[in-house]
Design a protein around this motif. Sequence first.
Motif, PDB file in Angstrom:
ATOM      1  N   PHE A  42     -44.115  38.498  50.130  1.00 36.56           N
ATOM      2  CA  PHE A  42     -45.193  38.495  50.703  1.00 36.56           C
ATOM      3  C   PHE A  42     -45.897  37.054  50.660  1.00 36.56           C
ATOM      4  O   PHE A  42     -46.513  36.568  51.641  1.00 36.56           O
ATOM      5  CB  PHE A  42     -46.228  39.606  50.223  1.00 36.56           C
ATOM      6  CG  PHE A  42     -46.231  40.681  51.155  1.00 36.56           C
ATOM      7  CD1 PHE A  42     -46.580  40.721  52.484  1.00 36.56           C
ATOM      8  CD2 PHE A  42     -46.096  41.969  50.496  1.00 36.56           C
ATOM      9  CE1 PHE A  42     -46.731  41.838  53.251  1.00 36.56           C
ATOM     10  CE2 PHE A  42     -46.113  43.213  51.251  1.00 36.56           C
ATOM     11  CZ  PHE A  42     -46.618  43.131  52.429  1.00 36.56           C
ATOM     12  N   GLU A  43     -45.775  36.409  49.659  1.00 40.89           N
ATOM     13  CA  GLU A  43     -46.410  35.211  49.142  1.00 40.89           C
ATOM     14  C   GLU A  43     -45.893  34.193  50.194  1.00 40.89           C
ATOM     15  O   GLU A  43     -46.579  33.301  50.756  1.00 40.89           O
ATOM     16  CB  GLU A  43     -46.373  34.787  47.553  1.00 40.89           C
ATOM     17  CG  GLU A  43     -47.187  33.864  47.171  1.00 40.89           C
ATOM     18  CD  GLU A  43     -48.620  34.209  46.909  1.00 40.89           C
ATOM     19  OE1 GLU A  43     -49.457  33.238  46.451  1.00 40.89           O
ATOM     20  OE2 GLU A  43     -49.084  35.327  47.168  1.00 40.89           O
ATOM     21  N   LYS A  44     -44.576  34.306  50.264  1.00 35.49           N
ATOM     22  CA  LYS A  44     -44.048  33.209  51.228  1.00 35.49           C
ATOM     23  C   LYS A  44     -44.264  33.438  52.514  1.00 35.49           C
ATOM     24  O   LYS A  44     -44.003  32.166  53.559  1.00 35.49           O
ATOM     25  CB  LYS A  44     -42.328  33.165  50.847  1.00 35.49           C
ATOM     26  CG  LYS A  44     -41.776  32.765  49.551  1.00 35.49           C
ATOM     27  CD  LYS A  44     -40.260  32.882  49.299  1.00 35.49           C
ATOM     28  CE  LYS A  44     -39.992  32.631  47.888  1.00 35.49           C
ATOM     29  NZ  LYS A  44     -38.462  32.697  47.826  1.00 35.49           N
ATOM     30  N   LEU A  45     -44.549  34.579  52.834  1.00 40.33           N
ATOM     31  CA  LEU A  45     -45.041  34.838  54.478  1.00 40.33           C
ATOM     32  C   LEU A  45     -46.287  34.269  54.713  1.00 40.33           C
ATOM     33  O   LEU A  45     -46.478  34.298  55.957  1.00 40.33           O
ATOM     34  CB  LEU A  45     -44.878  36.253  54.807  1.00 40.33           C
ATOM     35  CG  LEU A  45     -43.362  37.160  54.710  1.00 40.33           C
ATOM     36  CD1 LEU A  45     -43.726  38.598  54.892  1.00 40.33           C
ATOM     37  CD2 LEU A  45     -42.488  36.579  56.032  1.00 40.33           C
ATOM     38  N   GLY A  46     -47.088  33.996  53.722  1.00 35.10           N
ATOM     39  CA  GLY A  46     -48.333  33.417  54.076  1.00 35.10           C
ATOM     40  C   GLY A  46     -49.318  34.641  54.702  1.00 35.10           C
ATOM     41  O   GLY A  46     -49.333  36.030  54.137  1.00 35.10           O
ATOM     42  N   THR A  47     -49.983  34.376  55.578  1.00 32.42           N
ATOM     43  CA  THR A  47     -50.885  35.459  56.067  1.00 32.42           C
ATOM     44  C   THR A  47     -50.110  36.211  57.126  1.00 32.42           C
ATOM     45  O   THR A  47     -49.566  35.717  58.264  1.00 32.42           O
ATOM     46  CB  THR A  47     -52.079  34.648  56.924  1.00 32.42           C
ATOM     47  OG1 THR A  47     -52.869  33.736  55.911  1.00 32.42           O
ATOM     48  CG2 THR A  47     -53.128  35.785  57.414  1.00 32.42           C
ATOM     49  N   VAL A  48     -50.059  37.585  56.937  1.00 37.07           N
ATOM     50  CA  VAL A  48     -49.522  38.357  57.432  1.00 37.07           C
ATOM     51  C   VAL A  48     -50.556  39.232  58.618  1.00 37.07           C
ATOM     52  O   VAL A  48     -51.521  39.595  58.102  1.00 37.07           O
ATOM     53  CB  VAL A  48     -48.773  39.461  56.776  1.00 37.07           C
ATOM     54  CG1 VAL A  48     -47.927  40.728  57.580  1.00 37.07           C
ATOM     55  CG2 VAL A  48     -47.787  38.788  55.917  1.00 37.07           C
ATOM     56  N   PRO A  49     -50.273  39.232  59.832  1.00 32.79           N
ATOM     57  CA  PRO A  49     -51.100  40.087  60.984  1.00 32.79           C
ATOM     58  C   PRO A  49     -51.339  41.506  60.294  1.00 32.79           C
ATOM     59  O   PRO A  49     -50.559  42.109  59.938  1.00 32.79           O
ATOM     60  CB  PRO A  49     -50.517  39.962  62.131  1.00 32.79           C
ATOM     61  CG  PRO A  49     -49.827  38.944  62.127  1.00 32.79           C
ATOM     62  CD  PRO A  49     -49.062  38.768  60.684  1.00 32.79           C
ATOM     63  N   PRO A  50     -52.554  42.096  60.388  1.00 34.35           N
ATOM     64  CA  PRO A  50     -52.985  43.131  59.756  1.00 34.35           C
ATOM     65  C   PRO A  50     -51.920  44.382  60.564  1.00 34.35           C
ATOM     66  O   PRO A  50     -51.696  45.313  59.586  1.00 34.35           O
ATOM     67  CB  PRO A  50     -54.399  43.491  60.245  1.00 34.35           C
ATOM     68  CG  PRO A  50     -54.910  42.214  60.697  1.00 34.35           C
ATOM     69  CD  PRO A  50     -53.770  41.458  60.942  1.00 34.35           C
ATOM     70  N   ASP A  51     -51.621  44.207  61.685  1.00 33.94           N
ATOM     71  CA  ASP A  51     -50.583  45.308  62.271  1.00 33.94           C
ATOM     72  C   ASP A  51     -49.313  45.025  61.772  1.00 33.94           C
ATOM     73  O   ASP A  51     -48.335  45.952  62.135  1.00 33.94           O
ATOM     74  CB  ASP A  51     -50.825  45.365  63.696  1.00 33.94           C
ATOM     75  CG  ASP A  51     -50.237  43.957  64.497  1.00 33.94           C
ATOM     76  OD1 ASP A  51     -50.094  43.172  63.613  1.00 33.94           O
ATOM     77  OD2 ASP A  51     -49.919  44.256  65.645  1.00 33.94           O
ATOM     78  N   ARG A  52     -48.869  44.174  60.922  1.00 42.01           N
ATOM     79  CA  ARG A  52     -47.674  43.945  60.328  1.00 42.01           C
ATOM     80  C   ARG A  52     -47.320  44.116  58.994  1.00 42.01           C
ATOM     81  O   ARG A  52     -46.128  43.907  58.525  1.00 42.01           O
ATOM     82  CB  ARG A  52     -47.081  42.583  60.859  1.00 42.01           C
ATOM     83  CG  ARG A  52     -46.777  42.327  62.413  1.00 42.01           C
ATOM     84  CD  ARG A  52     -45.845  43.137  63.138  1.00 42.01           C
ATOM     85  NE  ARG A  52     -45.602  42.999  64.371  1.00 42.01           N
ATOM     86  CZ  ARG A  52     -45.920  43.565  65.528  1.00 42.01           C
ATOM     87  NH1 ARG A  52     -46.821  44.397  65.297  1.00 42.01           N
ATOM     88  NH2 ARG A  52     -45.639  43.337  66.413  1.00 42.01           N
ATOM     89  N   VAL A  53     -48.433  44.277  58.201  1.00 41.51           N
ATOM     90  CA  VAL A  53     -48.258  44.382  57.039  1.00 41.51           C
ATOM     91  C   VAL A  53     -47.490  45.295  56.462  1.00 41.51           C
ATOM     92  O   VAL A  53     -46.540  45.274  55.483  1.00 41.51           O
ATOM     93  CB  VAL A  53     -49.835  44.627  56.361  1.00 41.51           C
ATOM     94  CG1 VAL A  53     -49.606  44.990  54.789  1.00 41.51           C
ATOM     95  CG2 VAL A  53     -50.692  43.468  56.273  1.00 41.51           C
ATOM     96  N   GLU A  54     -47.379  46.797  57.070  1.00 43.25           N
ATOM     97  CA  GLU A  54     -46.623  47.836  56.655  1.00 43.25           C
ATOM     98  C   GLU A  54     -45.139  47.688  56.882  1.00 43.25           C
ATOM     99  O   GLU A  54     -44.405  47.786  56.015  1.00 43.25           O
ATOM    100  CB  GLU A  54     -47.123  49.203  57.184  1.00 43.25           C
ATOM    101  CG  GLU A  54     -48.375  49.494  56.882  1.00 43.25           C
ATOM    102  CD  GLU A  54     -48.919  50.028  55.431  1.00 43.25           C
ATOM    103  OE1 GLU A  54     -47.979  50.250  54.674  1.00 43.25           O
ATOM    104  OE2 GLU A  54     -49.775  50.201  55.193  1.00 43.25           O
ATOM    105  N   HIS A  55     -45.026  47.105  58.205  1.00 43.53           N
ATOM    106  CA  HIS A  55     -43.802  46.461  58.260  1.00 43.53           C
ATOM    107  C   HIS A  55     -43.235  45.591  57.503  1.00 43.53           C
ATOM    108  O   HIS A  55     -41.824  45.688  56.954  1.00 43.53           O
ATOM    109  CB  HIS A  55     -43.592  45.967  59.968  1.00 43.53           C
ATOM    110  CG  HIS A  55     -42.390  45.370  60.113  1.00 43.53           C
ATOM    111  ND1 HIS A  55     -41.278  45.930  60.347  1.00 43.53           N
ATOM    112  CD2 HIS A  55     -42.250  44.011  60.577  1.00 43.53           C
ATOM    113  CE1 HIS A  55     -40.210  44.846  60.862  1.00 43.53           C
ATOM    114  NE2 HIS A  55     -40.875  43.597  60.864  1.00 43.53           N
ATOM    115  N   ALA A  56     -43.846  44.537  57.043  1.00 45.42           N
ATOM    116  CA  ALA A  56     -43.414  43.602  56.133  1.00 45.42           C
ATOM    117  C   ALA A  56     -42.964  44.323  54.851  1.00 45.42           C
ATOM    118  O   ALA A  56     -42.069  43.927  54.275  1.00 45.42           O
ATOM    119  CB  ALA A  56     -44.281  42.457  56.102  1.00 45.42           C
ATOM    120  N   ALA A  57     -43.858  45.114  54.430  1.00 44.05           N
ATOM    121  CA  ALA A  57     -43.535  45.645  53.074  1.00 44.05           C
ATOM    122  C   ALA A  57     -42.380  46.627  53.130  1.00 44.05           C
ATOM    123  O   ALA A  57     -41.482  46.745  52.079  1.00 44.05           O
ATOM    124  CB  ALA A  57     -44.743  46.666  52.874  1.00 44.05           C
TER     125      ALA A  57
END
Length: 492
Positions: free
Chosen positions: A260-275
């Motif tokens: 997550f830290e390496k991704l930087g700012t994640v768009p709000p609608d992509r947070v769950e997907h990124a997780a």
Amino acid sequence: MLLPDPFSSKSRPAVLGIRAAISAAHPLATAAAQAIIEQGGNAADATVAAQAVIGVLIPEAGGVGGDGFFLVRTAPGQVTAINAAGAAPSSGVPDAIRDDGTSVNVPGLVAGWAELARRFGRLPLAQSLAPAIRIARDGMRVRPRLVRTVGQQRDRLVRGGAEASVFLDAKAHDLVCQPALAATLAGIARDGADWFYGGPVGAAVAHAVAARGGLMTPADMARHETTVTAPISVAWAGRTVHVQPPMSQGILLAMALNGFEKLGTVPPDRVEHAAVELTEGSFAYRDRCAEGAALLAVDLPVDLDRASGRGGPRGYLHTAGVAVADADGMVISSLFSVFDNFGSAIYVPEGGFVLNNRAGSFTAAPNEVAPGKLPVHTLAPMLMEHDGEAVAISTPGADGQVQTLLQILAATVLQGIDLPSAIDRQRWRSENGKLLVEAGHPAFDTLKALGHAVVEMPYGDIRGGGVVCAGLKGTMPYAVSDFRRENWSGAV
């Protein structure tokens, strides 16, 4: 952590304490911890008391036949990891790990209690074990869930020698006494962990395992040691997150947070997907958890616009948690377990408890079974520190633990959701190639559109875990408990 006004809260509110706050897997465990605080104990003493009571009330999840992990924060930045897991027998390697004595490792929990009490407690171990001894001796009300689980596991329990178990024919709400378990706990209280491992109970454990095809000997029990070391700590979103070092798979949570830290700012609608993507990516390294912090150098690639289809880990569910914070600055995150429901289902009649099947955690190299070896362990409690605040969070759910913890952290830190609401809201669990998503999850449609193999599960399904949480804001202890399972908060 954001703590809203608890008045008329729809979600379970944060309970605010003066001396301490507790979140545990059963209301009576929370009550026992509160009593120990009232007697002058601290978070360490209360943790032992709560875990011991849970072992009496919820034997299918944990007890003296299993293992435990503890993260202990005594002051800002001062965190100790206690690994109370037991190794495989030292005399040889079975041809396969089966549903019998070959699945049993040395139970480490009792030595963990003794180490926690010795290093960090204020009260004698006997005082902290007194509530559990009383309940085992005088009787407990049988939980409906326990009756259902016994029914599901009856054949295994009978095969494991549990004909004498008081639970085999118990009905919901019966008052049941466990004299053999009471005597075991009393022996630990009187003579310490050495009595459990080196005396008649240790010999009885080895005999029960050997009688059902295992290789354990009394010497394996007698040589058991608890590992006390530093946690793995990772900087994330301006905070410090502490996880258990090997052989816990807590490093997988640290890897996901690092991602997550390496991704930087994640768009709000992509947070769950990124997780989802980060947890699935981290679990590809599960068998390499012994490498510990070295795995933080691994890059976990994430496409924010498309699911990778990597799939999730296995499906296991069983464990119990206790989190305690006291006003003197101690915060403890803990989990303990016998692994599967009733573990190996091998019953030790002399001690009144069942044994773990933790050898089932061995997989392929480098996590293959070997004499005296610890497998990669699912138990992964965590602690987070930020600006003088400390919060302990843990959950049952085996390979789901890392996933649930990441969701709570992402919700509170990245999405600005208050802590009780984050624990209350819908969850997902990546498991066996599917993404199980609780009904009503706000990201349900987005996750499906991004290509995840979404399968709806009921809101509140136990596959979503059962979070226990306790923390400190300044000197104010607080606790929050999940409505899932039987968790309960209390304060003193």
